[in-house]
Design a protein around this motif. Structure first.
Motif, PDB file in Angstrom:
ATOM      1  N   TYR A  28      22.758 -44.055 -39.035  1.00 23.50           N
ATOM      2  CA  TYR A  28      24.114 -44.035 -38.458  1.00 23.50           C
ATOM      3  C   TYR A  28      24.919 -45.376 -38.671  1.00 23.50           C
ATOM      4  O   TYR A  28      25.274 -45.502 -39.892  1.00 23.50           O
ATOM      5  CB  TYR A  28      23.812 -43.880 -36.999  1.00 23.50           C
ATOM      6  N   THR A  29      25.300 -45.994 -37.583  1.00 20.60           N
ATOM      7  CA  THR A  29      26.209 -47.144 -37.957  1.00 20.60           C
ATOM      8  C   THR A  29      25.329 -48.355 -38.045  1.00 20.60           C
ATOM      9  O   THR A  29      26.048 -49.667 -37.827  1.00 20.60           O
ATOM     10  CB  THR A  29      27.173 -47.210 -36.771  1.00 20.60           C
ATOM     11  N   PHE A  30      24.256 -48.299 -38.375  1.00 25.79           N
ATOM     12  CA  PHE A  30      23.334 -49.456 -38.314  1.00 25.79           C
ATOM     13  C   PHE A  30      22.673 -49.712 -39.741  1.00 25.79           C
ATOM     14  O   PHE A  30      21.606 -49.420 -39.753  1.00 25.79           O
ATOM     15  CB  PHE A  30      22.272 -49.441 -37.304  1.00 25.79           C
ATOM     16  N   SER A  65      15.061 -46.455 -43.210  1.00 24.72           N
ATOM     17  CA  SER A  65      13.918 -46.598 -42.283  1.00 24.72           C
ATOM     18  C   SER A  65      13.889 -45.902 -40.775  1.00 24.72           C
ATOM     19  O   SER A  65      13.158 -45.717 -40.070  1.00 24.72           O
ATOM     20  CB  SER A  65      13.355 -47.940 -41.762  1.00 24.72           C
ATOM     21  N   ALA A  66      15.183 -45.086 -40.690  1.00 23.17           N
ATOM     22  CA  ALA A  66      15.435 -44.278 -39.729  1.00 23.17           C
ATOM     23  C   ALA A  66      15.759 -43.042 -39.931  1.00 23.17           C
ATOM     24  O   ALA A  66      16.527 -42.671 -40.986  1.00 23.17           O
ATOM     25  CB  ALA A  66      16.714 -44.674 -39.047  1.00 23.17           C
ATOM     26  N   PHE A  72      20.619 -49.704 -31.420  1.00 20.75           N
ATOM     27  CA  PHE A  72      19.829 -49.313 -32.793  1.00 20.75           C
ATOM     28  C   PHE A  72      20.262 -47.803 -32.832  1.00 20.75           C
ATOM     29  O   PHE A  72      21.033 -47.279 -32.252  1.00 20.75           O
ATOM     30  CB  PHE A  72      18.289 -49.039 -32.224  1.00 20.75           C
ATOM     31  N   PRO A  73      19.980 -46.994 -34.071  1.00 18.04           N
ATOM     32  CA  PRO A  73      20.225 -45.872 -34.449  1.00 18.04           C
ATOM     33  C   PRO A  73      19.667 -44.690 -33.315  1.00 18.04           C
ATOM     34  O   PRO A  73      18.609 -44.637 -33.166  1.00 18.04           O
ATOM     35  CB  PRO A  73      19.506 -45.649 -35.960  1.00 18.04           C
ATOM     36  N   GLU A  74      20.838 -44.271 -32.769  1.00 19.11           N
ATOM     37  CA  GLU A  74      20.281 -43.335 -31.702  1.00 19.11           C
ATOM     38  C   GLU A  74      19.613 -42.266 -32.305  1.00 19.11           C
ATOM     39  O   GLU A  74      19.515 -41.491 -33.207  1.00 19.11           O
ATOM     40  CB  GLU A  74      21.593 -42.417 -31.188  1.00 19.11           C
ATOM     41  N   ARG A 127      27.516 -36.736 -38.448  1.00 14.39           N
ATOM     42  CA  ARG A 127      27.942 -38.007 -37.678  1.00 14.39           C
ATOM     43  C   ARG A 127      26.984 -39.151 -37.702  1.00 14.39           C
ATOM     44  O   ARG A 127      27.061 -40.303 -37.859  1.00 14.39           O
ATOM     45  CB  ARG A 127      28.385 -37.687 -36.090  1.00 14.39           C
ATOM     46  N   THR A 128      25.624 -38.572 -37.489  1.00 12.18           N
ATOM     47  CA  THR A 128      24.545 -39.598 -37.404  1.00 12.18           C
ATOM     48  C   THR A 128      23.710 -39.555 -38.539  1.00 12.18           C
ATOM     49  O   THR A 128      22.835 -40.527 -38.524  1.00 12.18           O
ATOM     50  CB  THR A 128      23.681 -39.355 -36.156  1.00 12.18           C
ATOM     51  N   THR A 129      23.850 -38.916 -39.611  1.00 12.23           N
ATOM     52  CA  THR A 129      22.974 -39.060 -40.846  1.00 12.23           C
ATOM     53  C   THR A 129      24.124 -38.950 -42.222  1.00 12.23           C
ATOM     54  O   THR A 129      25.038 -38.803 -41.889  1.00 12.23           O
ATOM     55  CB  THR A 129      22.026 -37.873 -40.781  1.00 12.23           C
TER      56      THR A 129
END
Length: 243
Positions: free
Chosen positions: A78-80, A86-87, A14-16, A55-57
């Motif tokens: 992220y990569t999901f 929704s994240a 899942f998105p970290e 990296r994550t957004t």
């Protein structure tokens, strides 16, 4: 009994460092979650691993240069891609408030102040922990050991844990010297002797980031205090076979 702590939630699936990931980790059978905190331009504590949001957004720039409002608008899937929209990046306040609804959920808060010296991040973090009366369920960890000492000076009630990557000589003695009750080594630096001697001295050992089946099984066999893993569901399944 070896506890399972979900690294950035359930970061392998899942998105970290998102609420989606934290909830998934607990639903998978984790005993707690690990998360990372940085500080925004306007002094708010947000849950994100990197000093930059790139990296994550879907945003760019340093967390320290963005306001909470700006960061809250970012997509943190992220990569999901299935979680796009929704994240987002939660605040530490949001996560701790949710943790109060999950009985016995351990929250490992890693202070990410080894590169950027966020002013008063220790005080602000502890203030939030105290606000939700989670002193007995939160562990503060950091690679910045000066920061851990400061946390103990602010509050003796909250456990601190030393993060480190390589072998330390008698790390249990070092932990005792700075008032820490836990060691969070990279799993390469957590051999059976260190685990045994540390725990005999009252110092819990919780290696990170433990994702391989053989390593997970080995740490269960050695009765490690806890493991920090990207795959809490896998760890929970393996734990049943090791009981």
């Amino acid at each position: 009994m070896t506890l399972i702590i979900g690294h950035r939630g359930s970061a392998g699936s899942f998105p970290e460092n998102t609420m989606i990931s934290f909830k998934a980790a607990m639903d998978a059978g984790a005993d707690g979650i690990e998360l990372d905190v940085q500080m925004t331009k306007d002094g708010e504590i947000v849950v994100i691993h990197d000093e930059k949001v790139d990296r994550t957004t879907n945003g760019t720039g340093f967390v320290k240069d963005l306001t909470l409002t700006e960061i809250s608008r970012l997509d943190a899937s992220y990569t999901f891609p299935e979680y796009k929209g929704s994240a987002n990046v939660p605040t530490l306040k949001e996560v701790l408030e949710w943790a109060t609804t999950r009985d016995s959920c351990i929250v490992n808060v890693e202070l990410k102040n080894g590169i950027i010296d966020y002013p008063n991040i220790e005080e602000k973090t502890i203030e939030l922990i105290n606000h939700f009366n989670l002193q007995k369920r939160v562990i503060i960890s950091s690679f910045n050991h000066y920061s851990l000492v400061k946390c103990k000076e602010i509050s003796s009630d909250i456990e601190t844990a030393i993060l480190y990557m390589v072998g330390l000589y008698k790390p249990w003695n070092y932990a005792i010297s700075i008032g820490a009750k836990g060691l969070h080594p990279h799993y390469y630096a957590a051999n059976p002797k260190i685990i045994l001697e540390s725990q005999q001295c009252g110092i819990d050992v919780r290696p990170f980031t433990v994702n391989e089946i053989d390593t997970i099984n080995s740490l269960f066999k050695n009765k490690c205090s806890a493991i920090i893993t990207d795959f809490p569901e896998l760890a929970a399944q393996l734990k049943k076979h090791n009981e």
